[in-house]
Design a protein around this motif. Structure first.
Motif, short mmCIF file in Angstrom:
data_model
loop_
_atom_site.label_atom_id
_atom_site.label_comp_id
_atom_site.label_asym_id
_atom_site.label_seq_id
_atom_site.Cartn_x
_atom_site.Cartn_y
_atom_site.Cartn_z
N LEU A 54 -6.10 0.64 8.34
CA LEU A 54 -5.11 -0.40 8.08
C LEU A 54 -5.23 -0.92 6.66
O LEU A 54 -4.22 -1.20 6.01
CB LEU A 54 -5.26 -1.53 9.10
N THR A 55 -6.45 -1.05 6.17
CA THR A 55 -6.65 -1.45 4.78
C THR A 55 -6.01 -0.44 3.83
O THR A 55 -5.30 -0.81 2.88
CB THR A 55 -8.15 -1.59 4.48
N ASP A 56 -6.23 0.84 4.09
CA ASP A 56 -5.63 1.89 3.26
C ASP A 56 -4.10 1.85 3.36
O ASP A 56 -3.41 2.05 2.35
CB ASP A 56 -6.15 3.26 3.70
N LEU A 57 -3.59 1.60 4.57
CA LEU A 57 -2.14 1.54 4.74
C LEU A 57 -1.54 0.38 3.96
O LEU A 57 -0.47 0.52 3.33
CB LEU A 57 -1.80 1.41 6.22
N GLY A 58 -2.22 -0.76 3.95
CA GLY A 58 -1.74 -1.90 3.20
C GLY A 58 -1.70 -1.65 1.70
O GLY A 58 -0.90 -2.28 0.99
N ASP A 59 -2.56 -0.77 1.23
CA ASP A 59 -2.56 -0.41 -0.19
C ASP A 59 -1.50 0.64 -0.53
O ASP A 59 -1.18 0.83 -1.70
CB ASP A 59 -3.94 0.14 -0.59
N THR A 60 -0.97 1.32 0.50
CA THR A 60 -0.05 2.44 0.29
C THR A 60 1.40 2.07 0.56
O THR A 60 2.31 2.59 -0.09
CB THR A 60 -0.45 3.61 1.22
N ALA A 61 1.62 1.18 1.52
CA ALA A 61 2.97 0.86 1.99
C ALA A 61 3.14 -0.65 2.11
O ALA A 61 2.18 -1.41 1.96
CB ALA A 61 3.20 1.52 3.35
N VAL A 62 4.37 -1.07 2.37
CA VAL A 62 4.65 -2.47 2.72
C VAL A 62 4.42 -2.58 4.23
O VAL A 62 5.25 -2.16 5.03
CB VAL A 62 6.09 -2.86 2.36
N ALA A 83 -3.29 -9.15 2.66
CA ALA A 83 -2.48 -10.04 3.49
C ALA A 83 -1.01 -9.63 3.40
O ALA A 83 -0.46 -9.53 2.29
CB ALA A 83 -2.64 -11.48 3.02
N PRO A 84 -0.36 -9.39 4.53
CA PRO A 84 1.05 -8.95 4.48
C PRO A 84 1.95 -10.05 3.90
O PRO A 84 1.84 -11.22 4.27
CB PRO A 84 1.39 -8.69 5.95
N THR A 85 2.82 -9.65 2.98
CA THR A 85 3.80 -10.60 2.45
C THR A 85 4.79 -11.00 3.53
O THR A 85 5.17 -12.17 3.65
CB THR A 85 4.55 -9.99 1.26
#
Length: 274
Positions: A54-62, A83-85
């Protein structure tokens, strides 16, 4: 533009202690990270591997958490990664921007509900009158948008749930049974509409989604590609569609698999699905 990933949370990415029983015997259980505490009690978990994904996904996508939880219930969760916008709460009734509900979006949703379905008060009164106190433990209203019951699942009369679904259908509402909760949700109150609005705001040209329940079906169908785990309402009915991948994994390990799939698709970009 980065991909937009809208994922359900409970029983998709995060799991209660009861939901962990879907996975495997205790002796083979993976290492877990607690992501929600309420009244000094740990409530929800994901595997440590899923946390890194999930950390990697947050760095890759919105990444947009997309949940039927109320705003208050969602804000109890402490997800790993950036932290999700944006977050979608109350089944699309609220779009949170940096943790604060967008008032214009909420006003638009309330106007649609007033025009297109029976009022919440009518549904709430029916639930109070028709549900059997033998198996009902709590009656709840969520953000003044929909209602749900907390039940003793082993005592629940599932024919009653089917009858409730027919009654609700005739009034523009949907019924969903998820674990120990029976949700009654207005049909115009959808995760998909909120996802489309966030995609418009971010300019995303690729939308990916994941979820396990009937209330996630519209979200999965609205995305360019979607995933569902091997448990939940959708799996129980063998629900699928051309752009949906039905995964065999159940329980907390399904969360890992879903995140791997989302990360791979987000990194590949439009037109390059594996």
């Amino acid at each position: 533009m980065p991909a937009l990933v809208a994922s359900d949370l409970d029983r998709t990415l995060i799991y209660s202690a009861a939901a962990l029983a879907l996975t495997m015997p205790d002796a083979r259980a993976p290492r877990l990270l607690c992501v929600e505490v309420h009244e000094s009690r740990p409530l929800s978990y994901m595997t440590e591997t899923a946390a890194q994904l999930l950390t990697d996904l947050g760095d890759t996508a919105v990444f947009v958490p997309t949940t039927t939880r109320t705003r208050k219930q969602y804000l109890r969760i402490n997800l790993p990664g950036p932290a999700p916008t944006y977050a979608i709460c109350a089944n699309g009734g609220h779009i949170l921007v940096d943790g604060v509900s967008d008032p214009d979006w909420h006003a638009q949703v309330c106007a649609r509900l007033a025009d297109q379905c029976a009022p919440l008060a009518e549904v709430q009164e029916h639930l109070l009158r028709a549900a059997d106190p033998v198996w009902v433990r709590k009656h709840r209203v969520a953000d003044d948008l929909f209602a749900y019951l907390v039940v003793e699942r082993e005592l629940l009369d599932e024919d009653w749930v089917k009858e409730l679904a027919v009654w609700a259908e005739n009034r523009g509402w949907t019924v969903s049974l998820q674990g120990r909760k029976i949700y009654a949700v207005p049909k115009p109150l959808t995760k998909s509409a909120a996802m489309r609005e966030v995609a418009r705001r971010t300019g995303a040209d690729l939308t990916l989604a994941a979820g396990d329940s009937l209330l996630d079906a519209d979200l999965l169908l609205a995305a360019d590609r979607g995933w569902r785990p091997g448990h939940g309402e959708l799996a129980d009915s063998d629900w699928t569609a051309p752009a949906i991948r039905a995964l065999p994994e159940r329980g907390v390990l399904a969360g890992e698999r879903i995140l791997r799939e989302l990360l791979r698709a987000a990194a590949a970009g439009p037109g390059r699905f594996a």
